[in-house]
Design a protein around this motif. Structure first.
Motif, short mmCIF file in Angstrom:
data_model
loop_
_atom_site.label_atom_id
_atom_site.label_comp_id
_atom_site.label_asym_id
_atom_site.label_seq_id
_atom_site.Cartn_x
_atom_site.Cartn_y
_atom_site.Cartn_z
N LEU A 126 7.86 -19.29 -7.43
CA LEU A 126 7.32 -18.56 -6.14
C LEU A 126 6.02 -17.90 -6.60
CD1 LEU A 126 10.73 -17.11 -5.05
CD2 LEU A 126 9.66 -19.01 -4.16
N ALA A 127 5.56 -17.57 -7.67
CA ALA A 127 4.40 -16.77 -7.90
C ALA A 127 3.11 -17.28 -7.10
CB ALA A 127 4.14 -16.72 -9.45
N PRO A 128 2.66 -18.42 -7.01
CA PRO A 128 1.64 -18.90 -6.15
C PRO A 128 1.74 -18.42 -4.68
CG PRO A 128 2.19 -20.63 -7.57
CD PRO A 128 3.47 -19.59 -7.48
N ARG A 129 2.96 -18.33 -4.16
CA ARG A 129 3.24 -18.24 -2.72
C ARG A 129 2.73 -16.59 -2.33
NH1 ARG A 129 7.53 -22.53 -0.59
NH2 ARG A 129 6.29 -22.14 1.22
N PHE A 130 3.21 -15.80 -3.38
CA PHE A 130 2.64 -14.56 -2.95
C PHE A 130 1.37 -13.69 -4.02
CE2 PHE A 130 7.22 -15.20 -2.37
CZ PHE A 130 7.39 -14.35 -1.24
N ALA A 131 0.59 -14.79 -4.25
CA ALA A 131 -0.56 -14.43 -5.02
C ALA A 131 -1.37 -13.40 -4.14
CB ALA A 131 -1.42 -15.66 -5.33
N GLY A 132 -1.62 -12.23 -4.47
CA GLY A 132 -2.61 -11.43 -3.75
C GLY A 132 -1.64 -10.56 -2.68
N ARG A 133 -0.38 -10.89 -2.82
CA ARG A 133 0.56 -10.21 -1.60
C ARG A 133 1.53 -9.80 -2.46
NH1 ARG A 133 0.94 -15.18 2.55
NH2 ARG A 133 1.27 -16.25 0.69
N ARG A 134 1.35 -9.02 -3.47
CA ARG A 134 2.46 -8.37 -4.35
C ARG A 134 2.22 -6.82 -4.22
NH1 ARG A 134 3.15 -11.77 -9.54
NH2 ARG A 134 2.60 -9.68 -10.29
N TYR A 135 3.37 -5.88 -3.99
CA TYR A 135 2.95 -4.67 -3.89
C TYR A 135 4.21 -4.06 -4.78
CZ TYR A 135 0.29 -6.08 -0.34
OH TYR A 135 -0.97 -6.58 0.63
N SER A 136 3.98 -3.31 -5.89
CA SER A 136 4.61 -2.84 -7.05
C SER A 136 4.68 -1.34 -6.94
CB SER A 136 4.53 -3.36 -8.34
OG SER A 136 4.76 -2.28 -9.48
N ALA A 137 5.91 -0.85 -6.93
CA ALA A 137 6.01 0.56 -6.95
C ALA A 137 5.33 1.18 -8.36
CB ALA A 137 7.42 1.01 -6.89
N HIS A 138 5.32 0.56 -9.51
CA HIS A 138 4.88 0.91 -10.65
C HIS A 138 3.39 1.07 -10.48
CE1 HIS A 138 8.36 0.11 -13.50
NE2 HIS A 138 8.80 0.35 -12.22
N ALA A 139 2.84 -0.19 -9.85
CA ALA A 139 1.17 0.12 -9.84
C ALA A 139 0.98 1.07 -8.65
CB ALA A 139 0.90 -1.57 -9.26
N LEU A 140 1.60 1.29 -7.58
CA LEU A 140 0.96 2.05 -6.59
C LEU A 140 1.56 3.45 -6.66
CD1 LEU A 140 1.64 -0.64 -3.83
CD2 LEU A 140 -0.74 0.04 -4.62
N GLY A 141 2.43 3.90 -7.53
CA GLY A 141 2.98 5.12 -7.64
C GLY A 141 3.77 5.78 -6.36
N VAL A 142 4.38 4.76 -5.75
CA VAL A 142 5.30 5.00 -4.51
C VAL A 142 6.53 4.24 -4.63
CG1 VAL A 142 3.93 4.01 -3.12
CG2 VAL A 142 5.39 5.84 -2.21
N ALA A 143 7.72 4.62 -4.50
CA ALA A 143 8.78 3.84 -4.52
C ALA A 143 9.63 4.34 -3.22
CB ALA A 143 9.79 3.95 -5.87
N LYS A 144 10.52 2.91 -2.90
CA LYS A 144 11.44 3.08 -1.69
C LYS A 144 12.51 4.10 -2.47
CE LYS A 144 11.02 -2.03 -1.65
NZ LYS A 144 11.81 -3.25 -2.11
N PRO A 145 13.10 4.84 -1.61
CA PRO A 145 12.77 4.89 -0.10
C PRO A 145 11.96 5.29 0.71
CG PRO A 145 14.40 6.61 -0.70
CD PRO A 145 13.92 5.95 -2.11
N ASP A 146 10.74 5.89 -0.12
CA ASP A 146 9.69 6.18 0.58
C ASP A 146 9.24 5.05 1.35
OD1 ASP A 146 6.82 6.91 1.15
OD2 ASP A 146 6.79 8.37 -0.58
N PRO A 147 8.70 5.08 2.62
CA PRO A 147 8.28 4.06 3.28
C PRO A 147 6.97 3.55 3.19
CG PRO A 147 8.12 6.04 4.71
CD PRO A 147 8.78 6.49 3.47
N GLU A 148 6.13 4.27 2.22
CA GLU A 148 4.70 4.00 2.12
C GLU A 148 4.58 2.47 1.27
OE1 GLU A 148 0.62 4.36 2.28
OE2 GLU A 148 2.21 5.24 3.32
N LEU A 149 5.43 2.15 0.38
CA LEU A 149 5.38 0.71 -0.25
C LEU A 149 5.31 -0.28 1.04
CD1 LEU A 149 5.18 -0.16 -3.08
CD2 LEU A 149 7.48 -0.70 -2.93
N PHE A 150 6.06 -0.24 1.85
CA PHE A 150 6.01 -1.07 3.01
C PHE A 150 4.86 -0.82 3.94
CE2 PHE A 150 10.87 -1.24 2.93
CZ PHE A 150 11.10 -2.21 1.90
N LEU A 151 4.45 0.14 4.05
CA LEU A 151 3.17 0.40 4.88
C LEU A 151 1.95 -0.09 4.15
CD1 LEU A 151 4.23 4.08 6.14
CD2 LEU A 151 4.06 2.03 7.65
N ILE A 152 1.94 0.05 3.04
CA ILE A 152 0.78 -0.45 2.21
C ILE A 152 0.60 -1.76 2.63
CG2 ILE A 152 -0.31 -0.79 0.03
CD1 ILE A 152 0.90 2.12 -0.87
#
Length: 220
Positions: A126-152
């Motif tokens: 599945l990796a090629p299908r999500f290339a450039g469209r992956r959002y990780s809490a580790h990388a972005l410093g915000v985790a669910k249930p904070d909505p910011e991960l989805f909003l990003i």
């Protein structure tokens, strides 16, 4: 049929890839070595949807004697197990095909790390299908249930929250979707869906249910 959707945001573990049982089995074994004995079902009920920092803090509060380097150690164990193989969730490839055919973009937003997504999405193709469209809490410093991960993810796609659909398997993720003002499908293939439905998620039992809800043709 649901309201019009211009972006679908998938969770990763338990939604795109069948990794939760493997991950939580390793977690249960590890915690038992540190003084907290939980069954696999108890481990999944207690920790699914949380970041590993949350898991560590909750486990310590429950009596686990975890060392300072525990997060690094448990990830090493989990990654080793996942590299031995993980399956794609049934119905996901066909659903992604239907979204592609309809011109509806999608992305993945996970409380897990990029390295973990590299392993699981790579193993399932599945990796090629999500290339450039992956959002990780580790990388972005915000985790669910904070909505910011989805909003990003929504901002990156240029889609307002009310035109987004989240597909989740945890109450934590469903809560994040509700806080973001996004519709949510709660994937519960078996067992009781109460925790997700309590957060406003529409429950589905199989990924084949998603395309009809969006008015898409999945017969191609």
């Amino acid at each position: 049929m649901m309201r019009a959707v211009d972006l679908v945001i998938f969770d990763c573990d338990g939604v795109l890839v069948d990794s939760e049982t493997v991950t939580n089995g390793i977690l249960a074994e590890n915690l038992s070595r540190h003084g907290l004995a939980l069954s696999l079902s108890e481990t999944m009920a207690t920790f699914i949807g949380g970041s590993m920092v949350t898991v560590r803090d909750k486990a310590r509060a429950m009596g686990a004697d975890l060392p300072e380097d525990w997060i690094e150690a448990i990830y090493a164990e989990i990654y080793a197990a996942l590299r031995r193989g993980v399956d794609v969730i049934a119905g996901i490839p066909a659903l992604l095909d239907a979204l592609d055919a309809a011109g509806i973009p999608y992305c993945v937003a996970s409380n897990g790390s990029d390295e973990k997504m590299d392993i699981t999405l790579g193993a399932t193709g599945l990796a090629p299908r999500f290339a450039g469209r992956r959002y990780s809490a580790h990388a972005l410093g915000v985790a669910k249930p904070d909505p910011e991960l989805f909003l990003i993810g929504a901002r990156a796609a240029g889609v307002p929250p009310e035109r987004c659909l989240v597909v989740e398997d945890s109450a934590t993720g469903a809560l994040a979707a509700r806080r973001a003002g996004m519709a949510c499908l709660g994937y519960v293939p078996e067992g009781h869906p109460d925790r997700l439905s309590a957060e406003g998620a529409t429950i589905i039992r199989h990924m084949e249910e998603v395309a009809p809800l969006l008015g898409l043709d999945q017969s191609r």
